[in-house]
Design a protein around this motif. Sequence first.
Motif, PDB file in Angstrom:
ATOM      1  N   ARG A 124      -3.726 104.518  98.267  1.00  0.00           N
ATOM      2  CA  ARG A 124      -5.186 104.468  98.433  1.00  0.00           C
ATOM      3  C   ARG A 124      -5.574 104.761  99.869  1.00  0.00           C
ATOM      4  NH1 ARG A 124      -8.789 100.084  99.232  1.00  0.00           N
ATOM      5  NH2 ARG A 124      -7.076  98.590  99.030  1.00  0.00           N
ATOM      6  N   GLU A 127      -5.243 108.519 100.451  1.00  0.00           N
ATOM      7  CA  GLU A 127      -6.364 109.226  99.828  1.00  0.00           C
ATOM      8  C   GLU A 127      -7.636 109.056 100.648  1.00  0.00           C
ATOM      9  OE1 GLU A 127      -8.144 111.692  97.110  1.00  0.00           O
ATOM     10  OE2 GLU A 127      -6.015 111.143  97.281  1.00  0.00           O
ATOM     11  N   LYS A 130      -7.325 111.213 103.728  1.00  0.00           N
ATOM     12  CA  LYS A 130      -7.509 112.624 103.389  1.00  0.00           C
ATOM     13  C   LYS A 130      -8.979 112.946 103.161  1.00  0.00           C
ATOM     14  CE  LYS A 130      -6.051 116.114 100.006  1.00  0.00           C
ATOM     15  NZ  LYS A 130      -5.240 116.359  98.780  1.00  0.00           N
ATOM     16  N   SER A 131      -9.695 112.050 102.463  1.00  0.00           N
ATOM     17  CA  SER A 131     -11.120 112.251 102.234  1.00  0.00           C
ATOM     18  C   SER A 131     -11.882 112.209 103.550  1.00  0.00           C
ATOM     19  CB  SER A 131     -11.651 111.189 101.276  1.00  0.00           C
ATOM     20  OG  SER A 131     -13.043 111.322 101.087  1.00  0.00           O
TER      21      SER A 131
END
Length: 613
Positions: A124, A127, A130-131
């Motif tokens: 998580r 992610e 990365k976002s």
Amino acid sequence: MHSPNRIRASLMKSKQNILAAILVVLVGAVIYGLYQTSRQRPVSSTAASAAAVAAADSATFDDSSLTAAQEIVRLPTTAEEAQFAHDALRMADQEMDLAFADAVRQAAAHPPTLTPKARTIAARLAEAQKSQLNDQTRLTQLTAALAAANVTRKDAIADQLALTKAQIELDQDEVDDARQDLIRAGGDPPGRMQAMIDEHEAASKRSDSTRVAITVPVESGGLIQRAQLWYALNGKKKLLRAARAAADTSATMFGKQHDTMEEGSTKPKNASQAPPVLPESTRTSPNHDSAAALVRSTERLVGEQRTRTALDQRADNQRQLGRVYARWGRVVNRQQRAVVNRALRGVLAILIIALIALFFDKWIERLVGRLRMERRRMQTLRTIVRVSLQVIGVLLILLVIFGLPSNFGTFLGLAGAGLTVALKDFIIGFLGWFMLMGRNGIRIGDLVEINGVTGEVVELGLFYTVLLETGDWTDSNHPTGRRVTFTNSYAIEGHYFNFSTSGQWLWDEIRVVVPAGRDPYPVVDAIRKEVEEATAETAPQAEQEWRGASRSPHLESIAGAPAVNIKPIIGGIEITVRYITRAPDRLELRSRVYARAIELLDEKRLPAPAAQG
């Protein structure tokens, strides 16, 4: 048979003897306590059962030793304890540094294995990062596009730019939340390491800011201050015992860990545990895998050696810290014994004051009993001396209990003002007692009238007076059986009548009615003669006392001779006779005069009226 007064005196004497014996026994017990508390005996160190200070996980940074030392140092510390306080802070700070270094070394040597929960949080976090990176790239692109856009497109690009900035803030919150979750799950070694570094820096600053404040003990004070100081020292002694027990437990635990690691390092290793040995053919030119294995094995041995050395240092430091707490505890215990000794001296002073007061009370009672004076004056003197002794004794005992205040004048002023307001009635009653003990006061056994109630004084205390009610003074003075209590404030704020003092003279009068048709003059002459005979001695004495006590010139002409008035009434002639008599003899003289009047009014003895011309 023994009289009630002798029995009462015997019982009072027995009570005083019993009280004196009890006080003597208590004095002996206090002296024994003083002897015991004045002896300098070493205090045995009691090992208290306490939880281990260090946590089971060696990679966890622990500063409980420093926290315990700071908690004790913040308490009042005397000059005798200053060196122990400095040593305890220094060793506790060393233990904190050693614990931090050990935790850092263990965290680097044994990285945590990710659990399924930690792997999920790590995914998580990746992610979210990365976002966040994509949103940062989009923000850069929109910023460049906004600068190159024409007027018609700037508004749309500006809206997209604001939306992207808001999304970046959300991404940052998600990254921070995921990172914190990962640290708690043990899956972020750099974050965990940084948390320990921050904690160590905060603990170091707290240690540097801790100062040992020397407190000068106050020698003056009463039993209440002694009790408060004893409880404070007892609390410090408990903290020192707990800290010493924790240090001894930690030293034992570190020693066992060191011995366990040392035993493990000296055991023969099997093939899987033995460090790799390079073949003869490759020793001159080892390949990459063999060299890496050898380096890892060597680093592991070096790390174990450093860990054993650190455990030795921590165990030795904790043992020294425990010895410091033990010596410090002996000093506090000695101070506590000194406080108990001074408190026992105060108790001894109270008992001695009580014994002296009891001795003087009995001695003065015997001395007054040998004096040749009037009973009332003797009773007054005895009461005043006894009350004075009691007041002085109570004041001295209160000084022993509460101690002499520092600002004695201010304290007396404030205390006096407060007591005057709160205890107004009691103070007025107490001052009234002094007035009642004066020349014009009252004594036990006097017949008095207070606030319209007449009775015999049966008790005269510091604050109240008790009467055995006898009804109005014009009646027969028989007791009604009721006890009436008055506060002594009536002596100041009101008034009272005393019919049992010297100068207890009063004017009394009787009325006799001679029926119509009888000659009143023989009755008048007979009653006058009876009253003059009855007051022949008392009337001149009353005149002399009145003239001696009076300072007004017009009172010099006071006469004590009886006066007779005659006036006609319906049905006959009324004869009024006024005369001086003593208050206790009033009823007897009135009965005597009335009896003589009845004899004169008897028809058989009453002379016939004179003939009319």
